[in-house]
Design a protein around this motif. Structure first.
Motif, PDB file in Angstrom:
ATOM      1  N   LEU A 359     -41.206  34.612  34.603  1.00 47.56           N
ATOM      2  CA  LEU A 359     -40.879  34.117  35.789  1.00 47.56           C
ATOM      3  C   LEU A 359     -41.920  34.034  36.981  1.00 47.56           C
ATOM      4  N   VAL A 360     -41.451  33.124  37.957  1.00 47.59           N
ATOM      5  CA  VAL A 360     -42.392  33.039  39.197  1.00 47.59           C
ATOM      6  C   VAL A 360     -41.486  33.421  40.464  1.00 47.59           C
ATOM      7  N   CYS A 455     -38.368  39.776  46.834  1.00 51.90           N
ATOM      8  CA  CYS A 455     -37.985  38.756  45.874  1.00 51.90           C
ATOM      9  C   CYS A 455     -37.441  38.958  44.469  1.00 51.90           C
ATOM     10  N   LEU A 456     -36.602  38.231  44.128  1.00 52.14           N
ATOM     11  CA  LEU A 456     -35.873  38.278  43.025  1.00 52.14           C
ATOM     12  C   LEU A 456     -35.915  37.169  41.844  1.00 52.14           C
ATOM     13  N   GLU A 457     -36.473  37.372  40.656  1.00 57.39           N
ATOM     14  CA  GLU A 457     -36.219  36.440  39.534  1.00 57.39           C
ATOM     15  C   GLU A 457     -35.538  36.636  38.470  1.00 57.39           C
ATOM     16  N   ALA A 458     -34.550  36.011  38.183  1.00 54.40           N
ATOM     17  CA  ALA A 458     -33.499  36.513  37.324  1.00 54.40           C
ATOM     18  C   ALA A 458     -33.358  35.326  36.007  1.00 54.40           C
ATOM     19  N   LEU A 459     -33.009  35.609  34.869  1.00 55.82           N
ATOM     20  CA  LEU A 459     -33.038  34.616  33.638  1.00 55.82           C
ATOM     21  C   LEU A 459     -31.818  35.131  32.836  1.00 55.82           C
ATOM     22  N   VAL A 465     -31.673  30.310  35.537  1.00 54.67           N
ATOM     23  CA  VAL A 465     -32.755  30.814  36.181  1.00 54.67           C
ATOM     24  C   VAL A 465     -32.515  30.965  37.702  1.00 54.67           C
ATOM     25  N   THR A 466     -32.488  32.260  38.510  1.00 53.87           N
ATOM     26  CA  THR A 466     -32.006  32.177  39.980  1.00 53.87           C
ATOM     27  C   THR A 466     -33.406  32.967  40.460  1.00 53.87           C
ATOM     28  N   LEU A 467     -34.079  32.140  41.602  1.00 53.03           N
ATOM     29  CA  LEU A 467     -35.015  32.773  42.541  1.00 53.03           C
ATOM     30  C   LEU A 467     -34.343  32.843  43.648  1.00 53.03           C
ATOM     31  N   ALA A 468     -34.745  34.231  44.293  1.00 55.10           N
ATOM     32  CA  ALA A 468     -34.148  34.544  45.626  1.00 55.10           C
ATOM     33  C   ALA A 468     -35.108  35.331  46.231  1.00 55.10           C
ATOM     34  N   THR A 469     -34.805  35.199  47.831  1.00 51.01           N
ATOM     35  CA  THR A 469     -35.577  35.866  48.862  1.00 51.01           C
ATOM     36  C   THR A 469     -34.547  36.642  49.611  1.00 51.01           C
ATOM     37  N   ARG A 470     -34.870  37.969  49.714  1.00 48.41           N
ATOM     38  CA  ARG A 470     -34.005  38.793  50.490  1.00 48.41           C
ATOM     39  C   ARG A 470     -34.262  38.447  51.914  1.00 48.41           C
ATOM     40  N   LEU A 471     -33.004  38.324  52.717  1.00 52.82           N
ATOM     41  CA  LEU A 471     -32.956  37.972  54.288  1.00 52.82           C
ATOM     42  C   LEU A 471     -32.718  39.298  54.826  1.00 52.82           C
TER      43      LEU A 471
END
Length: 472
Positions: A359-360, A455-459, A465-471
């Motif tokens: 994942l990226v 940063c989070l990458e989940a599958l 796929v979810t790509l996320a940035t913590r605010l």
């Protein structure tokens, strides 16, 4: 570069006839980069090779070469070759070279660098992959001729013969090498290489008829409903054994996006998370492959359009107790959503889930001073999943630039009760709908807010796929 059929609109970065005047490159930096690959030489300098393309006018041919000390700031070093080598030019009619692949090999005389370049014209299957070599990434480069060539011969049925562009060289642990190649038309194939010469191992001639008769192993193919749109393949080893395949889908100018699959061997077969073969042309064309990166926009940031044609830079950075391959960065191009003809370089961290899926990161690589490479320092407690995250779903609709959505992670608030913390930023749990989720959480740098973040990458096992940035 794309090899789509001649009914597709003209590629906005197709090189025109080269000019005699040298372009002013003083302000290029990472602009005008297309189909990039990066390597590191023995003194730690990084070298980037890319297609002969510029959005604002003609460009000379010969493969653009850049260098960097930190993978963030790039300077144009020049061109690897004085133009399109004669044999490739005579066969393809190309004015520039596409999608270079550069690899290091050890010889009795010392290290040797090999560059596999593609020569073609937009919409044509009359193409060639050539080989040049040099004692150093800076050159001088010497052309060694054509490795494989293709031509347009309409087959009686099916999606056609391979197109000889977009080379990727894969080396197995025992030294065996493969040439992974192809684009649109006949799909992605793999041919064995002779590691000593860099040429096709079984003596396959560069003549296109020979390639049609023996194209190698088929790795990926798309249906006619999607114009056969798969290209830019890159195969890399998985940390726990086996191989991963990265490919780009769809239109180079707008809906381009990146998908992944895994397999036990370089020559396939490769399957996605749901078990579908990457050669399945009967399935719905956008259901095959795990979508790992697509067009997107973070709140307050620029729109990223058509990310793709990726390679992976692997560095053996010590990571005690991790067991991974060390730092790996996805090297790819993007376009600006507000100026679609403008293309430039981006790098992103590539991570592996505990069960071996690539994942990226949702954020671009910010350099060693701002990034944390050691997975021993990555989060190990499920509480890290709390809070507000800016989230992307690259598979939701790759045909548009997706706006990131802020909120809690899209799993039940009590997910922590069932989360398994696996070390090195890796987590696993079962979602409310029963899907098994594999995730990686690691430090990153928020490019829009210019601050450290997570940063989070989940599958999940349906391939979502979810790509996320913590605010904050």
């Amino acid at each position: 570069m794309t090899g789509t059929d001649t009914t597709t609109p003209a590629d906005p970065v197709t090189p025109e006839a080269p000019t005699t005047a040298e372009p002013d490159t003083s302000a290029w930096g990472g602009r005008h980069v297309h189909d990039p690959t990066a390597v590191r030489d023995d003194d730690g300098t990084y070298w980037l090779f890319s297609t002969d393309a510029r959005s604002d006018g003609p460009v000379r041919g010969g493969v653009q070469v850049r260098r960097s000390a930190d993978l963030v700031t790039w300077d144009l070093h020049g061109w690897a070759l004085p133009g399109v080598p004669g044999p490739a030019a005579d066969w393809s009619g190309a004015a520039g070279l596409w999608a270079p692949e550069v690899v290091r090999v050890e010889t009795a005389a010392g290290p040797l660098w090999r560059m596999y370049y593609s020569a073609s014209t937009f919409g044509s299957r009359r193409s060639a992959i050539g080989l040049a070599d040099a004692p150093h990434p800076a050159g001088p480069w010497t052309d060694r001729g054509i490795v494989v060539a293709s031509e347009h011969v309409e087959p009686p049925a099916g999606l056609g013969h391979p197109n000889a562009i977009d080379a990727n060289v894969v080396t197995e642990a025992d030294g065996e090498q493969w040439l992974v190649y192809g684009s649109f038309f006949g799909g992605i194939h793999a041919l064995p290489l002779d590691a000593a010469t860099g040429l096709v191992a079984d003596g396959l001639a560069a003549a296109p008829g020979a390639l049609h008769a023996a194209p190698g192993r088929l790795l990926a193919r798309r249906a006619r409903a999607a114009d056969g749109a798969v290209e830019g393949a890159f195969v890399l080893p998985r940390p726990g054994g086996g191989w991963a395949l990265l490919v780009s889908y769809d239109s180079l100018a707008d809906s381009y996006h990146l998908r992944a699959a895994v397999g036990d061997a370089v020559a396939g077969p490769f399957r996605d998370r749901a078990g579908r073969l990457m050669t399945d042309v009967d399935a719905e064309p956008w259901s095959v492959g795990v979508p790992v990166l697509a067009g997107h926009r973070h709140a307050g940031g620029p729109g990223i359009l058509a990310p793709g044609h990726a390679s992976v830079l692997t560095e053996r950075v010590p990571a005690p107790g991790d067991g991974s391959l060390g730092r790996q960065l996805l090297v790819h191009h993007v376009r600006d959503a507000d100026a679609p003809t403008e293309h430039r370089l981006q790098l992103r961290r590539l991570v592996w889930t505990h069960d071996g899926w690539p994942l990226v990161s949702p954020q671009p690589w910010a350099g060693v001073r701002r990034e944390v490479d050691d997975p021993a320092l990555w989060p190990v407690h499920a509480a890290v999943l709390d809070g507000t995250w800016e989230q992307l779903s690259p598979g939701a609709d790759p045909t548009r630039v997706q706006d990131a959505v802020a909120g809690p992670l899209a799993w039940p608030h009590d997910v922590r009760a069932g989360v398994r913390a696996l070390g090195g930023g890796r987590f696993a749990w079962t979602a409310a709908d029963g899907a098994a989720v594999s995730a990686v959480v690691h430090p990153g740098w928020d490019a829009v807010r210019d601050r450290a973040t997570l940063c989070l990458e989940a599958l999940d096992d349906a391939g979502r796929v979810t790509l996320a940035t913590r605010l904050p």
